[in-house]
Write a protein that holds these residues in place. Structure first.
Motif, PDB file in Angstrom:
ATOM      1  N   GLY A  21       0.718  -1.318   0.065  1.00 20.24           N
ATOM      2  CA  GLY A  21      -0.050  -0.095  -0.012  1.00 20.24           C
ATOM      3  C   GLY A  21       0.911   1.434   0.016  1.00 20.24           C
ATOM      4  O   GLY A  21       0.446   2.220  -0.644  1.00 20.24           O
ATOM      5  N   VAL A  22       2.127   1.011   0.606  1.00 15.75           N
ATOM      6  CA  VAL A  22       2.848   2.602   0.923  1.00 15.75           C
ATOM      7  C   VAL A  22       3.252   3.143  -0.624  1.00 15.75           C
ATOM      8  O   VAL A  22       3.188   4.450  -0.562  1.00 15.75           O
ATOM      9  CB  VAL A  22       3.842   2.301   1.817  1.00 15.75           C
ATOM     10  N   MET A  44      10.203   0.506  -9.947  1.00 17.27           N
ATOM     11  CA  MET A  44      10.479   0.463  -8.442  1.00 17.27           C
ATOM     12  C   MET A  44       9.087  -0.193  -7.903  1.00 17.27           C
ATOM     13  O   MET A  44       8.942  -0.673  -6.921  1.00 17.27           O
ATOM     14  CB  MET A  44      10.403   1.780  -8.223  1.00 17.27           C
ATOM     15  N   THR A  45       7.921   0.161  -8.335  1.00 18.26           N
ATOM     16  CA  THR A  45       6.679  -0.484  -7.977  1.00 18.26           C
ATOM     17  C   THR A  45       6.552  -1.903  -7.886  1.00 18.26           C
ATOM     18  O   THR A  45       6.472  -2.592  -6.799  1.00 18.26           O
ATOM     19  CB  THR A  45       5.285  -0.024  -8.690  1.00 18.26           C
ATOM     20  N   ILE A 141      -2.220  -2.711   4.738  1.00 10.58           N
ATOM     21  CA  ILE A 141      -2.551  -1.889   3.535  1.00 10.58           C
ATOM     22  C   ILE A 141      -3.317  -0.812   4.133  1.00 10.58           C
ATOM     23  O   ILE A 141      -3.293   0.470   3.692  1.00 10.58           O
ATOM     24  CB  ILE A 141      -3.541  -2.704   2.609  1.00 10.58           C
ATOM     25  N   LEU A 142      -4.410  -0.974   4.994  1.00  8.11           N
ATOM     26  CA  LEU A 142      -4.919   0.223   5.597  1.00  8.11           C
ATOM     27  C   LEU A 142      -4.346   1.079   6.271  1.00  8.11           C
ATOM     28  O   LEU A 142      -4.295   2.543   5.935  1.00  8.11           O
ATOM     29  CB  LEU A 142      -6.090  -0.461   6.727  1.00  8.11           C
ATOM     30  N   TYR A 261      -3.679  -1.324  -5.903  1.00 10.36           N
ATOM     31  CA  TYR A 261      -2.625  -0.077  -6.431  1.00 10.36           C
ATOM     32  C   TYR A 261      -3.112   0.894  -7.037  1.00 10.36           C
ATOM     33  O   TYR A 261      -2.374   2.026  -6.841  1.00 10.36           O
ATOM     34  CB  TYR A 261      -1.506  -0.904  -7.140  1.00 10.36           C
ATOM     35  N   TYR A 262      -4.226   0.866  -7.686  1.00 12.96           N
ATOM     36  CA  TYR A 262      -4.560   2.020  -8.677  1.00 12.96           C
ATOM     37  C   TYR A 262      -6.200   2.403  -8.310  1.00 12.96           C
ATOM     38  O   TYR A 262      -6.642   2.920  -8.883  1.00 12.96           O
ATOM     39  CB  TYR A 262      -4.707   1.366 -10.000  1.00 12.96           C
TER      40      TYR A 262
END
Ligand code: BGC
Length: 447
Positions: A21-22, A44-45, A141-142, A261-262
């Motif tokens: 998530g970050v 990088m992602t 993630i949250l 991610y999106y």
């Protein structure tokens, strides 16, 4: 003790989720300080799933050799160091390397943590305990989305990365107080240590000898059999490999990480123009993901794996199709329908497709090839994760959102057929009973 063990091992999941998530919230800020090409930012992602894919290739062998707990300790230390390096980086290549190393640590832990929990858990609550790992992913993630809200306006992306070192440190300290997995101890011939471990895990009054006997007899049944990767293709074991790798294929190709991610971009396409509204809606996605995972944990040992999977695949397929129709006909369908459908998608995923592959990969393989089998399952997880994260932006720019989500929906529908034909109902069966059914050559789905 087993609850404490589960809580500590699940921190591995938190680290996994946090790092997924970050980057979504940090990337726009990093790009302001270090301008980069789309290829570099994409690479990088994807460096985390790539590092994890690499680790998954040999995590099974490493943990079969050195134990569950020791490998997790190494992963925790590596993770903490890499998080601090990412936070202090002075050039993009350092961040790419740091994220690859973070991914490596996550990949090791993603194989070993569910295995460690599964091998230490009593059978009646094994599903729920392993699913804690998934709950921790969604919590990670949250928290990363929330860190994005908290630090985003100040542009402090370094703080977002550095925060990851805190749970990694806690993970390391917690592991120091845990016993090794009794099944691994028996596998390596440390019977006394295995007894002591079962006693610590189950507490006073536990029937240590019965549990030890069960582990021993399943081990005895597998001695002399080959345990390498090629052995996973043997006709008796192949059905387990198909279930474990197939469930991860379906999990990733259901499109989950396109959403994780999106999400802000998808909300943008649905007509929500302001960045802050998109970020807030993204926190909504993270929250529903987390809450519905709890519901999944409640249902997993009660409703069973198969009904839950069918429910999840139907829900995700329906939601994806609804979004596709809505995006293709913006004048006919109001934009709130997309938000509602996206939340339905996340909830359907979180009660079933999220936790179940992790739970089932730790259940279906015979003990002597559990490590190798779980490695292969994780390779499927990270390989398809990498593929979706890398190609989703290209699919958006090319054929578009409606087309891409329709493909995801078709994959989810295939998931229903796969579940009915291939997936066994493992709820309330001991790992030993699952193994003896598999090795008897009867169809796995008929367990
Ligand atoms: C998947 C991840 C995904 C997460 C979302 C996990 O089970 O393996 O790829 O991002 O669920 O909650």
């Amino acid at each position: 003790m087993v609850y404490f063990l589960t809580a500590v091992a699940a921190i591995a999941g938190f680290l996994f989720g946090y790092d997924e998530g970050v980057i979504a919230v940090a990337l726009p800020l990093i790009e302001k300080d270090f301008p980069m090409t789309p290829f570099v930012s994409g690479f990088m992602t994807a460096a985390v799933p790539l590092g994890a894919l690499f680790a998954a290739c040999f995590a099974g062998r490493v943990t079969d050799r050195f134990g569950r707990r020791r490998v997790l300790m190494v992963a925790a230390a590596v993770f903490a160091a890499a998080a601090l390096i990412a936070a202090a980086m002075t050039a993009i290549w350092i961040l790419v390397v740091a994220r690859f190393v973070l991914g490596f640590a996550i990949g090791l832990a993603a194989v070993v943590a569910p295995l460690y929990i599964s091998e230490s858990a009593p059978r009646a609550i094994r599903g729920a305990l392993v699913a804690t790992y998934q709950l921790a992913i969604t919590f990670g993630i949250l928290v990363s989305y929330l860190a994005g809200l908290a630090f985003g306006s100040g542009g402090s992306w370094r703080m977002m990365f550095a925060l990851g070192a805190v749970p990694a440190g806690l993970f390391l300290v917690g592991l120091a107080f845990l016993p090794e997995s009794p099944r691994w101890l028996v596998l390596r011939g440390f019977s006394d240590a295995a007894k002591a471990s079962i006693r610590r895990l189950r507490g006073a009054g536990a029937d240590v000898d019965r549990e030890l006997g069960e582990i021993r007899s399943s081990l005895a049944a597998s001695t002399g059999k080959k345990a390498g990767y090629a052995a996973l293709l043997a006709p008796l074991v192949r059905p387990a490999l198909i279930v474990a790798m197939g469930l991860y294929f379906l999990q990733q190709l259901s499109g989950i990480n396109a959403v994780i991610y999106y999400a802000p971009e998808i909300f943008g396409k649905a007509g929500f123009d302001s960045g802050s509204t998109q970020r807030l809606a993204t926190v909504g996605v993270g929250s529903v993901n987390f809450l519905a995972t709890m519901l999944g944990m409640y249902l997993i040992d009660r409703l069973g794996r198969r009904p839950l999977l069918v429910l999840g695949f139907c829900g995700t397929a329906f939601a994806m199709l609804l979004i596709a129709v809505a995006v293709a006909n913006p004048n006919l369908v109001p934009s709130w329908v997309v938000v509602a459908a996206l939340l339905l998608y996340i909830a359907s995923f979180a009660i079933s497709l999220g936790p179940l592959p992790h739970v089932m990969m730790s259940e279906v393989f015979p003990l002597h090839m559990r490590g190798a089998g779980m490695s292969m399952a994780s390779i499927s997880n990270w390989g398809f994760n990498f593929l979706v994260v890398l190609t989703f932006p290209l699919l958006l720019a090319g054929p578009g959102l409606a087309f891409t989500f329709t493909i995801f929906a078709v994959v989810c529908l295939c998931g229903v057929a796969f579940t009915l034909l291939r997936v066994p109902e493992t709820a309330n069966h001991s790992l030993e009973a699952i193994e003896s059914h598999l090795m008897s050559g009867r169809p796995l789905a008929k367990l």
